[in-house]
Design an enzyme around this catalytic site. Sequence first.
Site, mmCIF file in Angstrom:
data_model
loop_
_atom_site.group_PDB
_atom_site.id
_atom_site.type_symbol
_atom_site.label_atom_id
_atom_site.label_comp_id
_atom_site.label_asym_id
_atom_site.label_seq_id
_atom_site.Cartn_x
_atom_site.Cartn_y
_atom_site.Cartn_z
ATOM 1 N N ASP A 155 6.945 -0.414 8.340
ATOM 2 C CA ASP A 155 6.005 0.312 9.195
ATOM 3 C C ASP A 155 5.312 -0.667 10.135
ATOM 4 O O ASP A 155 5.246 -0.465 11.345
ATOM 5 C CB ASP A 155 4.983 1.020 8.292
ATOM 6 C CG ASP A 155 3.945 1.786 9.082
ATOM 7 O OD1 ASP A 155 4.335 2.597 9.932
ATOM 8 O OD2 ASP A 155 2.732 1.562 8.846
ATOM 9 N N LYS A 173 7.431 -10.470 0.269
ATOM 10 C CA LYS A 173 6.301 -11.326 -0.117
ATOM 11 C C LYS A 173 6.506 -11.681 -1.591
ATOM 12 O O LYS A 173 5.632 -11.470 -2.445
ATOM 13 C CB LYS A 173 4.979 -10.561 0.116
ATOM 14 C CG LYS A 173 3.729 -11.396 -0.017
ATOM 15 C CD LYS A 173 3.437 -12.250 1.193
ATOM 16 C CE LYS A 173 2.215 -13.116 0.955
ATOM 17 N NZ LYS A 173 1.921 -14.066 2.038
ATOM 18 N N TYR A 190 4.168 3.406 -0.205
ATOM 19 C CA TYR A 190 4.177 4.788 0.265
ATOM 20 C C TYR A 190 4.436 5.789 -0.859
ATOM 21 O O TYR A 190 4.561 6.977 -0.607
ATOM 22 C CB TYR A 190 5.242 4.965 1.349
ATOM 23 C CG TYR A 190 4.771 4.575 2.718
ATOM 24 C CD1 TYR A 190 4.425 3.255 2.992
ATOM 25 C CD2 TYR A 190 4.657 5.508 3.732
ATOM 26 C CE1 TYR A 190 3.997 2.885 4.253
ATOM 27 C CE2 TYR A 190 4.227 5.143 4.994
ATOM 28 C CZ TYR A 190 3.905 3.833 5.242
ATOM 29 O OH TYR A 190 3.478 3.473 6.495
ATOM 30 N N ASP A 250 4.574 -12.831 6.311
ATOM 31 C CA ASP A 250 3.595 -13.421 7.242
ATOM 32 C C ASP A 250 4.273 -14.388 8.210
ATOM 33 O O ASP A 250 4.067 -14.340 9.424
ATOM 34 C CB ASP A 250 2.416 -14.078 6.505
ATOM 35 C CG ASP A 250 2.831 -14.811 5.253
ATOM 36 O OD1 ASP A 250 4.003 -14.723 4.856
ATOM 37 O OD2 ASP A 250 1.977 -15.497 4.655
#
Length: 328
Positions: A216, A159, A112, A192
């Site tokens: 988000d 991640k 962002y 994930d």
Amino acid sequence: MGPEITSATVRVIEAAGVDVNWETHILGAQAQEKYGTTLPDEAITSIRENRVALKGPIMTPVGKGFTSVNVGLRKALDLYANVRPVRALPNVPCRYPELDLVIVRENTEGLYSGIEHVVVPGVVESLKVITEKASRRIVKYAFEFARDNRRRKVTAVHKANIMKLSDGLFLDLFYEVSKEFPDIEADDKIIDNCCMQLVMRPEQFDVLVMENLYGDILSDLCAGLIGGLGLAPGANIGEQGAVFEAVHGSAPDIAGQGIANPTAILMSGLMMLRHIGEADAAARAEKAMLDVFAEGKYLTRDLGGTTNTADFASAIIERLAATESRSA
Ligand code: ATP
């Protein structure tokens, strides 16, 4: 549908007996027309001075046009912690009626940061910025939140197997900060796998902390688990103030029809009341709202009912009035 759901919330807050002197400011496309900017200085100054604001969703054009006002406001006021409780409500059809978890999302950087450029035509770079300062303070906030709210566990979502430097830094700091909170369990999940686990066994989670974009996406996923975006509130917290807003966006597909569910922004408003020390009024309004849900007669369309925005608010206000006259 910002004005529709916000005015429903203002009515409930006033009916709960809180005498708020509202300063109203317009942001976004309408402000652009009127003042030549989507985020007028007056609005930012007003929030700085009052230290608290209730904000309706503001539309962000996709792929072109002005940058997100929601993100701009969070950055301008350094509202670094986005706190999003996810709790199922009585009688609302959903996949996990017992669900009760909290997402703590970093609000100022990550993808962002909005740093994008065309390297050569056909090749675009979008930079993900992760800093030690912002990561440390959001992780600390999550653990402090867990401690203050008697939560047992904080999970870092990342991640770091692929983004070894950026998410790796976030994860390292997470475990470093966790040592200051020995009473709270700390673990981590790769984003994930976390999505699958949230859908299959969400009860294993308590507080989840993560960078901006993951927050988000997981917020919407979690909203889906409790019955939809109409039910998911949020708070943006910083040193200079706090802005309370629903997780959902401006829902242009239903705007102007008076049918949106005001629950998410109403619950954001109740978080705001608690933040300013009006916990009793918040509890009264929340009880009235929960009674309306428990009765099951007034449900907005997103929940399979036919009640419109204003009538839903009126049902809550009637219950508030009934409780008041009983206790008088
Ligand atoms: P943003 O990118 O601004 O976060 P979004 O992509 O999450 O927005 P929303 O505007 O939140 O999109 O809307 C997603 C879907 O959920 C739409 O179909 C919308 O009508 C529905 N929705 C969102 N909020 C509500 C609400 N309060 N009541 C009823 N339906 C809603």
